[in-house]
Design a protein around this motif. Structure first.
Motif, PDB file in Angstrom:
ATOM      1  N   CYS A  96       0.553  -1.668  -0.011  1.00 34.91           N
ATOM      2  CA  CYS A  96       0.018   0.105  -0.250  1.00 34.91           C
ATOM      3  C   CYS A  96       0.564   0.563   0.116  1.00 34.91           C
ATOM      4  N   PHE A  98       2.143   2.745   2.648  1.00 37.78           N
ATOM      5  CA  PHE A  98       1.867   4.007   3.300  1.00 37.78           C
ATOM      6  C   PHE A  98       3.159   4.603   4.955  1.00 37.78           C
ATOM      7  N   CYS A 135       1.014  -4.530   5.259  1.00 33.91           N
ATOM      8  CA  CYS A 135       0.635  -5.689   3.742  1.00 33.91           C
ATOM      9  C   CYS A 135       1.632  -6.938   3.509  1.00 33.91           C
TER      10      CYS A 135
ATOM     11  N   GLU B 161      -2.365   2.927   7.415  1.00 34.31           N
ATOM     12  CA  GLU B 161      -2.853   4.665   7.170  1.00 34.31           C
ATOM     13  C   GLU B 161      -4.431   4.145   7.590  1.00 34.31           C
ATOM     14  N   THR B 211      -4.521   5.037  -1.140  1.00 39.18           N
ATOM     15  CA  THR B 211      -4.866   4.349   0.315  1.00 39.18           C
ATOM     16  C   THR B 211      -4.212   4.013   0.847  1.00 39.18           C
ATOM     17  N   GLY B 212      -3.600   3.395   1.948  1.00 32.86           N
ATOM     18  CA  GLY B 212      -2.627   3.028   2.706  1.00 32.86           C
ATOM     19  C   GLY B 212      -3.432   1.511   3.525  1.00 32.86           C
ATOM     20  N   GLY B 213      -3.572   0.578   3.075  1.00 37.46           N
ATOM     21  CA  GLY B 213      -3.884  -0.806   3.538  1.00 37.46           C
ATOM     22  C   GLY B 213      -5.839  -0.348   3.845  1.00 37.46           C
TER      23      GLY B 213
END
Lengths: 162, 668
Positions: A96, A98, A135, B161, B211-213
């Motif tokens: 992802c 982030f 993730c 996130e 979108t962070g997960g």
């Protein structure tokens, strides 16, 4: 209060609230949004930046503590940092994305400070415990760092031989 | 490409977006698990918005802001706004709420079932459903029956996130930017939830952002989203809400949370003849639509890869004084597998049978219609035989540290997915109906279009869609991304090729890229794919570096091997923490004891296992021939790891997480 903070080689003079956190200074005042906020409690490491070359979690450092110090973020331009970024892309060391800026800054730090230590799984795992990823399961991140180390070393050897 | 964007820190996640005059929203939340609200003054609260958000207006729907009563710690009571992020948090102190605590909170399924009714119903069960046909013991041939209760604790998605949204009401249209798995699913919720405030479908546009997960969390609706939308319409300004991690732990909807009381009937040779029992889901404090998917999956999938003739399950939605149930990676599918496999291991032990032998005895060897109502086309027995042989189970089993798992991966293919391809300026812009949040859709989009259309991969860009550019779409979840988006993409690429030939008499990539095209394809599917898969785990419960994961997964066709391995490795670490330590902890009176993301039980980089993975390619019936993978590790690894620990500790494991600090040298 006025602060003078050097970020990625550029000097910034700003009038800030004393309670402003470094991460919000970077994101909101300087618009450097590559540094992320994952937890606010210094657990996750998404906000990792370097302060005078040492890795810190910018969600629990006040901007005023960085007064007259030098901060390095994911937006920093540096060939070694670029080599790490390339390795993350090649090894798919992210999903992802982030946690990635924090992971990469921490990778930059642990590679720079390896000294005589071998950059193997054990060394990387031990030094990556302050950064959470939900993730990838970390395997591909560790492989990215190993690859980056190899690429950087090879490049240094080329420089020396030249 | 997303990889470049994300390594450079130039992703545009929701908190990276800033609009002029934007207000930050902060939420005033209940400190009590159950209390009456005598008065509330200050902020935006239920005195102004007396409405519900979850498309059900009855006594057990959750209001946007608490009305007269709070039922869990963290429930939204009011919201405050400021152009300054810090100041909006300061304003929380200015909201005065007079609570009268009620000391009857229940935080576990057991406590709720034993308690007097506290949610205005005749008991604390919101509703009950069932699968299969009830049967009497006399109708089943059996020599032995085994019974047990399996408990699976709540697990929170905890993506790196947190949740976040910007609602921007401008020129009569409400633009909603949201960290999401499905802008189309959310739009449907927004339309229904916002109609009470006089805005209609045609004036709502939902935009996907980086979108962070998500792990299931970001496909659902939340009261904070509706509050932000309302505020934007009221103040005529953009309103941003970014959840803090503390809010996430207290208030975001949690997955798992299952208790199953199961009886298995079998003959002495190990043949299972019947299964029945009751499954309870920790529903949280109000009705929530996700619970029916979670519980539905458990009670439909439980018999999974096994040829069991008779089965019947009741499913009960149990109200508790906690945040609501939500989806988490697998959403009931892992729970179904864990319960079944824990029971089959118990049966094997009672019959003194080998765990592989009893699975071989019962695995379906031909297409099978399960008594719980599902049709399995792919037999499981041959895959099990192959996997056992591949990993040399017979030899490894002698070490007495092995656990195995056989399960059916349910891939949520139905109802299909959309894909729009816009060719402009020498680039193919790809829009998918399901919103990527870490699965790497762009990787297979590039390789598939390279193969189908002969264009270089760097001429393909996966765009972030909105509900205008793509009017219809489904979502990214349920091990469906590669199979359903890949197939929709191939079909849309076919349309491009045909269109080019129609307009220019022939196809080549230069004709394509030098002109403009726009194609939309809705790849419709009316069934889910069920694929048998296998895991084996070995471990030494006293050595933190000992866990070895063996995965034998049928993935149909490898679209991108590194990407698949990433899904397996990521799923594995989540699976390990779920078995050992991950859950959200509550005190008996409903206070949340988990205070931060580390306390939740997430594991760090030094806890990763060793992987041995075999990817088998038996093509699926979908256009791109792929099968799903992301929920396989979530299902198979907990089962096999629990068994590996059980055989060594010689203590029955029927509670997840196991939560024993002496395991794995106290390092977890």
């Amino acid at each position: 209060m006025m602060v003078n903070i050097r970020v990625n080689g550029k000097q910034y003079k700003k009038d800030i609230e004393p309670r402003l956190l470094l991460v919000n200074f970077l994101r909101d005042e300087l618009n450097l949004t590559g540094t992320h906020i994952g937890c606010d409690t210094s657990n996750c490491g998404a906000c990792t930046v370097l302060m005078d070359g040492k890795s810190v979690k910018s969600c629990t450092v006040l901007a005023m503590q960085a007064n007259n110090h030098e901060i390095t973020t994911i937006e920093h331009e540096d060939p070694e940092l670029d080599a790490i970024k390339d390795a993350y892309v090649e090894e798919q060391g992210l999903q992802c994305g982030f946690c990635t800026p924090g992971m990469i800054i921490e990778s930059f730090y642990l590679l720079k400070n390896a000294g005589d230590k071998e950059v193997d799984d054990d060394y990387i795992k031990k030094n990556l415990r302050g950064n959470l990823c939900r993730c990838t399961g970390y395997r591909s991140i560790i492989d990215s760092i190993k690859k980056a180390n190899k690429n950087i070393k090879e490049r240094e050897e080329i420089h020396v031989s030249r | 490409m997303y990889l470049d964007r994300f390594v450079n820190g130039t992703g545009q996640y929701i908190d990276d977006l800033k609009f002029p005059n934007m207000l930050y929203m902060s939420v005033v939340r209940s400190p009590y698990a159950h209390a009456r609200i005598k008065t509330v003054s200050g902020g935006l609260n239920a005195l102004e918005i007396k409405g519900f958000y979850n498309m059900k207006n009855d006594d057990n729907a959750e209001p946007i802001f608490a009305i007269d009563e709070v039922r869990y710690v963290g429930q939204p009571v009011a919201a405050v706004f400021s152009e300054n992020r810090y100041e909006s948090e300061d304003l929380i102190e200015g909201v005065d709420v007079d609570y009268e605590p009620i000391n009857d909170a229940v935080t576990t399924i057991e406590a709720s079932l034993k308690s007097k009714p506290i949610f205005g119903l005749k008991n604390n069960i919101l509703s009950t459903t069932e699968t299969g046909k009830t049967f009497d013991e006399s109708e089943v041939k059996y020599d032995i029956k085994v019974k047990d209760t399996i408990d699976i604790g709540r697990v929170l998605a905890n993506p790196m996130e947190t949740r976040g949204i910007i609602a921007d009401y401008r020129n009569g249209v409400l633009h909603i930017y949201v960290s999401s798995q499905s802008i189309h699913r959310l739009k449907n919720y927004f339309v229904k939830s916002l109609s009470q405030f006089g805005i209609s479908e045609k004036n709502i546009v939902v935009h996907h952002v980086d979108t962070g997960g998500a792990f299931g969390l970001k496909a659902a609706m939340y009261p904070e989203y509706i509050a932000a939308c309302y505020a934007s319409m009221k103040y005529k300004k953009p309103v941003k809400w970014i959840e803090t991690r503390t809010e996430h732990i207290n208030s975001a909807h949690g997955g798992r949370g299952i208790r199953a009381d199961i009886t298995v009937y079998a003959k002495n040779d190990g043949e299972i003849t019947g299964l029945d029992g009751d499954v309870y889901i920790d529903n949280g404090a109000y009705y929530v639509d996700t619970a029916s998917d979670d519980l539905g999956n458990v009670i439909h999938l439980m018999t999974g890869p096994y040829k069991i003739e008779k089965a019947h399950l009741y499913g009960h939605y149990v109200l508790t004084n906690k945040s609501l149930n939500g989806w988490y990676r697998g959403a009931g599918k892992p729970e179904a597998g864990i319960v079944m496999e824990r029971m089959i291991d118990l049966l094997a032990d009672k019959l003194n049978m080998d765990m592989a032998e009893i699975r071989l005895k019962n695995a379906i060897d031909a297409p099978f219609k399960s008594p719980l109502g599902l049709e399995f086309k792919t037999p499981a027995k041959s895959l099990l035989e192959d996997a056992l042989k591949y990993f040399d189970y017979e030899k490894k089993a002698k070490e007495k540290n092995v656990g195995i798992a056989l399960f059916m991966l349910d891939q949520d293919a139905a109802p299909g997915e959309t894909c729009r391809l816009i060719v402009k300026g020498g680039i193919i812009h790809v829009y998918f109906g399901g919103d990527v949040h870490g699965q790497g859709h762009e990787l297979f989009a590039r390789s598939i279009l390279n193969k189908e259309l002969g264009v270089e991969e760097d001429k393909v860009i996966l765009e972030l869609p909105d509900t205008e550019i793509l009017k219809e779409g489904v979502g990214t979840w349920g091990s469906r991304s590669a199979i359903i988006h890949g197939s929709a993409l191939i079909k849309a690429a076919e349309l491009l090729r045909k269109d080019a030939i129609k307009k220019f008499g022939k196809y080549d990539k230069d004709i394509l890229l030098n002109n403009e095209f726009d194609e939309l394809y809705y790849y419709k599917v009316d069934y889910n794919e069920y694929t048998p898969n296998f895991n084996m785990v070995t471990s030494d419960p006293h050595d933190p570096d000992s866990i070895k994961i063996y995965s034998y997964y049928d993935i149909g066709k490898k679209l991108n091997e590194k990407n698949i391995m990433g899904q397996i490795e990521g799923g594995a670490i989540q699976a390990i923490s779920e078995v050992l330590c991950e859950t959200i902890r509550y005190s008996e009176d409903g206070q949340v004891l988990t205070t931060n993301i580390t306390d939740s039980g997430l594991l760090t980089a030094d806890k990763i296992p060793e992987f041995h993975t075999k990817l088998v390619e038996n093509p699926s019936g979908f256009t791109d021939m792929a099968k799903g993978v992301a929920e396989s590790p979530s299902t198979g690894i907990p089962i096999a790891l629990a068994r590996s620990i059980e055989v060594q500790l010689k203590t029955r494991i029927n509670k997840f997480p196991i939560d024993r600090l002496e395991l794995f040298n106290r390092v977890l």
